[in-house]
Design an enzyme around this catalytic site. Structure first.
Site, PDB file in Angstrom:
ATOM      1  N   GLY A  84      53.101 -22.374  -2.167  1.00 43.50           N
ATOM      2  CA  GLY A  84      52.061 -23.068  -2.914  1.00 43.50           C
ATOM      3  C   GLY A  84      50.768 -23.192  -2.146  1.00 43.50           C
ATOM      4  O   GLY A  84      49.793 -23.725  -2.641  1.00 43.50           O
ATOM      5  N   CYS A  85      50.736 -22.672  -0.918  1.00 46.38           N
ATOM      6  CA  CYS A  85      49.528 -22.736  -0.105  1.00 46.38           C
ATOM      7  C   CYS A  85      48.694 -21.490  -0.398  1.00 46.38           C
ATOM      8  O   CYS A  85      49.186 -20.381  -0.341  1.00 46.38           O
ATOM      9  CB  CYS A  85      49.902 -22.777   1.370  1.00 46.38           C
ATOM     10  SG  CYS A  85      48.501 -22.954   2.464  1.00 46.38           S
TER      11      CYS A  85
END
Lengths: 98, 107, 134
Positions: B105-106
Site C-alpha cells: 500500500g506504499c
C-alpha cells in the site's frame, strides 16, 4: 441483493455457495459459463424453485454464444446488458460468485 | 543489476533477497542517504525486522507509530519523531534499511 | 468521508491460486481508508485460517501469519461458515486464534473470529454496502 454467478455448476460450486447464503428477496443473474446452469440439464433442480418465483436471470449474449438458447429452462428470464444494468440498479449491493 | 556489498537490490534500492541483509548493508544504505545510523534508528529497524518475521508484512505507518510508542515510550509514538529519523518515510526508507520489501500500500 | 460497510468474501484455499493472498493484500491496503471492514470465510476459504500451516516445503510465503496482524489494522470481524467447516471435518479448534485489542474496553484482548451459520451470514451480507469476492 443481486448475485451473479459466472461458473458452470458442473465445474465449480459457485452456484451452490450462492444458494447457501441467498436471502428471500435476492435475485440471481447467470453470466459467462454460469449460463450453463440456465439450460435444462442434470443440475436444473438447483434453480427450479427460484426460477418459478421469477428470481433467476441469464445473460442473453452468453446463452447465445454457447448455443443453448433453445434449452433454457422455463421461468428463467433472459436479459441483455442494459437489463443487467437495470438489475444492478434495482437490487443494490451486488455479490459475484467467482 | 545494482548491488550493495554484493547483495542484489532493485531499481528503488530495496534488497531483492531478504536473506542477504546484514547490519553493514543497512549502514551503507543509510550513508547513501546521508544518515549515520543512531541507536534510535536501530530501534526502529530492529522493530521492523521482528514485525516482518512475525507477520510476514511490513507494518503500515499508522501501525508502526502506535507500536513504537507502546514499546519505546509515548514521546516516540508519532510520525514527527519517525520522520526525523527517516526523512523519506519510516515505512519506505526504514523498510529499505531493514532489508524488507516496500510496505504493502506504499506508493 | 462517509463510512461504508465492506465485506471481503474468501472462498478459496491459500496456495493453489493467488485469490487468497490477493484478497489479504487488498484488505490491508483498504484498511488505510478507515472503513467498516469484515471478512467472510466460506467453502475452501476456511482453510486460509487453519492453525499450523507450514510452507517450507513449497517455497511460498506463509501468509497465514499475516492474519494475526489484522487486529492492529482495526479489522476484527472475521466470520467463518459453520457449514463449510463441518463439510471439511474442521472445528473451531482447528482455526488460528486471532484476536484484537478492544480500545473501548481497556485494550482487553478479544477474539476476532466468529463462527456463524450460513443463515446468519446471509443476514450479515445483506447488511453490507459492498461485497468483494475472492
Amino acid at each position: 441483493m443481486l448475485h451473479t454467478v459466472n461458473k458452470s455448476s458442473f465445474e465449480r460450486n459457485s452456484l451452490q455457495s450462492c444458494l447457501n447464503t441467498i436471502d428471500d428477496t435476492s435475485v440471481i443473474l447467470l453470466i459467462e459459463d454460469g449460463v450453463i446452469s440456465a439450460a435444462n440439464n442434470a443440475n436444473s433442480s438447483m434453480l427450479s424453485d427460484l426460477a418459478t418465483q421469477g428470481r433467476v436471470y441469464a445473460l442473453q449474449g452468453d446463452v447465445d454464444a454457447r448455443g443453448i438458447s433453445s434449452k433454457v429452462a422455463d421461468n428463467i428470464k433472459l436479459v441483455d446488458y442494459a437489463g443487467f444494468v437495470d438489475l444492478v440498479v434495482e437490487h443494490g449491493t451486488a455479490v459475484s460468485w467467482v | 543489476m545494482a548491488d550493495i556489498l554484493g547483495a542484489e537490490v532493485d531499481e528503488e534500492g530495496f534488497l531483492v533477497n531478504l536473506k542477504d541483509w546484514t547490519e553493514e548493508i543497512a549502514v551503507v544504505m543509510a550513508k547513501g542517504d546521508d544518515i549515520d545510523l543512531s541507536e534510535e534508528h536501530w530501534d526502529v529497524i530492529n522493530f521492523l525486522r521482528s514485525y516482518f518475521e512475525e507477520y510476514q508484512i511490513a507494518p503500515a505507518v499508522r501501525v508502526l507509530t502506535k507500536a513504537i510508542g507502546k514499546q519505546f515510550g509515548k514521546e516516540k509514538g508519532n510520525s514527527k519523531y519517525l520522520y526525523s529519523l527517516f526523512p523519506y518515510g519510516p515505512g519506505k526508507q526504514g523498510c529499505r534499511f531493514a532489508g524488507l520489501p516496500k510496505p504493502t500500500g506504499c506508493i | 468521508m462517509a463510512t461504508k460497510k465492506f465485506m471481503y468474501l474468501n472462498r478459496k484455499a491459500s496456495y493453489g491460486t493467488a485469490y487468497a493472498i490477493e484478497s489479504l493484500e487488498v484488505v490491508l491496503i483498504a484498511a488505510a481508508f478507515d472503513q467498516d471492514v469484515s471478512l467472510a470465510f466460506i467453502d475452501d476459504g476456511v482453510y486460509q485460517i487453519v492453525e499450523g500451516q507450514n510452507t517450507d516445503g513449497i517455497g511460498m510465503k506463509n501468509f497465514s501469519k499475516t492474519f494475526h496482524a489484522l487486529g492492529d489494522y482495526d479489522i476484527n470481524k472475521l466470520y467463518v461458515s459453520a457449514e463449510s467447516l463441518v463439510e471439511r471435518g474442521l472445528t473451531a479448534d482447528d482455526l488460528m486464534s486471532l484476536v484484537y485489542e478492544d480500545e473501548d474496553d481497556d485494550w482487553a484482548e478479544k477474539p476476532s473470529v466468529k463462527i456463524v451459520s450460513n443463515a446468519e451470514l446471509t443476514k450479515i451480507m445483506s447488511d453490507q454496502d459492498v461485497c468483494l469476492s475472492f
